[in-house]
Design an enzyme around this catalytic site. Structure first.
Site, PDB file in Angstrom:
ATOM      1  N   THR A   1     -20.408 -10.023 -61.747  1.00  0.00           N
ATOM      2  CA  THR A   1     -19.190 -10.629 -62.290  1.00  0.00           C
ATOM      3  C   THR A   1     -18.185 -10.849 -61.170  1.00  0.00           C
ATOM      4  O   THR A   1     -17.845  -9.921 -60.441  1.00  0.00           O
ATOM      5  CB  THR A   1     -18.592  -9.725 -63.381  1.00  0.00           C
ATOM      6  OG1 THR A   1     -19.491  -9.698 -64.492  1.00  0.00           O
ATOM      7  CG2 THR A   1     -17.245 -10.236 -63.847  1.00  0.00           C
TER       8      THR A   1
ATOM      9  N   HIS B   1     -28.328  -9.379 -71.834  1.00  0.00           N
ATOM     10  CA  HIS B   1     -27.664  -8.190 -71.286  1.00  0.00           C
ATOM     11  C   HIS B   1     -27.625  -7.113 -72.363  1.00  0.00           C
ATOM     12  O   HIS B   1     -26.817  -7.152 -73.285  1.00  0.00           O
ATOM     13  CB  HIS B   1     -26.251  -8.556 -70.850  1.00  0.00           C
ATOM     14  CG  HIS B   1     -25.603  -7.566 -69.930  1.00  0.00           C
ATOM     15  ND1 HIS B   1     -26.041  -6.265 -69.790  1.00  0.00           N
ATOM     16  CD2 HIS B   1     -24.530  -7.684 -69.090  1.00  0.00           C
ATOM     17  CE1 HIS B   1     -25.284  -5.632 -68.913  1.00  0.00           C
ATOM     18  NE2 HIS B   1     -24.360  -6.471 -68.477  1.00  0.00           N
TER      19      HIS B   1
ATOM     20  N   TYR C   1     -22.292  -2.475 -73.165  1.00  0.00           N
ATOM     21  CA  TYR C   1     -21.805  -3.650 -73.884  1.00  0.00           C
ATOM     22  C   TYR C   1     -22.428  -3.680 -75.282  1.00  0.00           C
ATOM     23  O   TYR C   1     -23.093  -2.730 -75.699  1.00  0.00           O
ATOM     24  CB  TYR C   1     -22.060  -4.906 -73.062  1.00  0.00           C
ATOM     25  CG  TYR C   1     -21.287  -4.895 -71.759  1.00  0.00           C
ATOM     26  CD1 TYR C   1     -19.885  -4.843 -71.772  1.00  0.00           C
ATOM     27  CD2 TYR C   1     -21.928  -4.888 -70.522  1.00  0.00           C
ATOM     28  CE1 TYR C   1     -19.163  -4.797 -70.590  1.00  0.00           C
ATOM     29  CE2 TYR C   1     -21.206  -4.841 -69.338  1.00  0.00           C
ATOM     30  CZ  TYR C   1     -19.829  -4.797 -69.367  1.00  0.00           C
ATOM     31  OH  TYR C   1     -19.106  -4.736 -68.202  1.00  0.00           O
TER      32      TYR C   1
ATOM     33  N   ASN D   1     -18.929   2.196 -68.983  1.00  0.00           N
ATOM     34  CA  ASN D   1     -18.174   1.758 -70.171  1.00  0.00           C
ATOM     35  C   ASN D   1     -18.310   2.715 -71.344  1.00  0.00           C
ATOM     36  O   ASN D   1     -18.383   2.301 -72.502  1.00  0.00           O
ATOM     37  CB  ASN D   1     -18.588   0.338 -70.563  1.00  0.00           C
ATOM     38  CG  ASN D   1     -18.147  -0.685 -69.537  1.00  0.00           C
ATOM     39  OD1 ASN D   1     -17.009  -0.671 -69.093  1.00  0.00           O
ATOM     40  ND2 ASN D   1     -19.054  -1.569 -69.148  1.00  0.00           N
TER      41      ASN D   1
END
Length: 372
Positions: A25, A181, A186, A241
């Site tokens: 990213t 992904h 996520y 995350n």
């Protein structure tokens, strides 16, 4: 003997070498539209003699709802499809292969990035203990994620349909395939893990239920464009995350067995903590990646096995000797467009400027030198 520089045919992908540019990213797509500068960046890394045998794009949002960081690209609109064509044309003209990583961030987002300023969505209404990126006046800043709302059962078919559409759009934009992904905390990973999935319906509780959305997405994507054009990224033990599950071995062995019949091109595994220790332990024992590969092969899976996380030439050679098929390199590709040549010649690598990783223009993006 197989080396990083040996060719590989997997699914519909004919690769000149086994060096993969991992998704990175870079926050250089204002309005979720890829730019000509992005086309230059990927094309610089596409020559298979010097660069990647396969490029995986930066994570690309499948819908506006799926966006979680400022200035990341999307693939849900006709305008985005058209804008991506400069990248695929450039990569193919250089002799390279490129697939698009399809992304829904789930709860790793902020109300400023969501349509209508709504709350991000998640399996359960549990805020992620992590940060995301907003960009104001060209300056990136890291901010806490917003509290999410739990997805209604009736919304899940729409999420699956968004992945299907995104895969179709990627092929229309000229990509050689897609990578779903399913890693790094996520949306699909949030459903997989009990730390973020507290649902009591058919998508929560038992491992088979928590894996249901991922398997439905993979079935839809392979039905749409063919399994030979599809890869999947997973990260069995990463804490990225706020991802957590006490039984990752059982969870991911179940997942790969379900994937075996789909005829995928490759499976992409982040080993350990994403961008951190390779020996990171989540659960009550070190994760056994060899057992994971064995479970997949015993179920009849034939996809190429891609490994990732802090690889150098020596570790890559060792992993290939032990049964891996592809090795993904992330940050080294930021500052070394000719990384494959440098690995082959054991040449010194350019250092990267971390201050230019996220947002900005050509500096720290397309201005790193290749070997003479």
């Amino acid at each position: 003997m197989t080396t990083l520089f040996s060719p590989l045919q997997t699914g519909t992908l004919s690769l000149s070498n086994r060096v993969v540019m991992a998704p990175l990213t870079r926050n250089r797509a204002p309005g979720a539209l890829p730019t000509p500068l992005m086309a230059t960046y990927y094309t610089q890394r596409a020559d298979p003699k010097n660069g990647a045998g396969l490029i995986i794009t930066e994570a690309t949002a499948i819908s506006h709802q799926g966006q979680g960081y400022a200035d990341v690209p999307g693939i849900w609109s006709d305008a985005q499809v058209q804008a991506w064509k400069a990248t695929t044309a450039g990569v193919h003209a250089a002799g390279g292969k490129i697939v698009m990583q399809l992304w829904h961030v789930g709860r790793v987002s902020h109300v400023e990035l969501q349509p209508g300023g709504q709350a991000p969505v998640a399996p359960s209404a549990i805020t992620a203990k992590t940060k995301t990126v907003l960009i104001k006046d060209g300056v990136p800043s890291f901010v806490e994620t917003s509290a999410p709302r739990a997805l209604e059962l009736s919304e899940l078919p729409g999420i699956v349909a968004d992945y299907r559409r995104a895969a179709r759009n990627a092929i229309a934009a000229g990509f050689d395939g897609v990578e779903v992904h399913g890693a790094n905390g996520y949306l699909l990973d949030q459903f997989l893990r009990s730390g973020s999935n507290h649902r009591t319906d058919a998508y929560g509780g038992a491992i088979a239920n928590r894996a249901r959305l991922l398997i439905e997405v993979m079935q839809a994507v392979t039905d749409e464009i063919g399994g030979g054009k599809v890869g999947l990224r997973l990260s069995p033990v990463t804490p990225a995350n706020d991802a957590a599950d006490p039984q990752p071995q059982a969870l991911f062995e179940y997942v790969v067995r379900q994937l075996a019949p789909l005829g995928l091109a490759y499976l992409h595994f982040i080993e350990g903590s994403t961008g951190g220790p390779r020996d990171y332990v989540q659960g009550d024992a070190p994760f056994d990646y060899a057992a994971l590969r064995q479970a997949y092969r015993h179920a009849g899976g034939q996809a190429a096995w891609m490994v990732n996380n802090a690889y150098d030439r020596a570790l890559a050679d060792q992993s290939l000797a032990e049964g891996a098929d592809l090795v993904a390199f992330g940050r080294p590709f930021i500052s070394n467009p000719d990384l494959t040549r440098r690995l082959r010649e054991n040449a010194e690598l350019n250092a990267s400027d971390r201050m230019t990783y996220y947002g900005g223009g050509a500096k720290g993006y397309t201005d790193y030198p290749a070997l003479a």
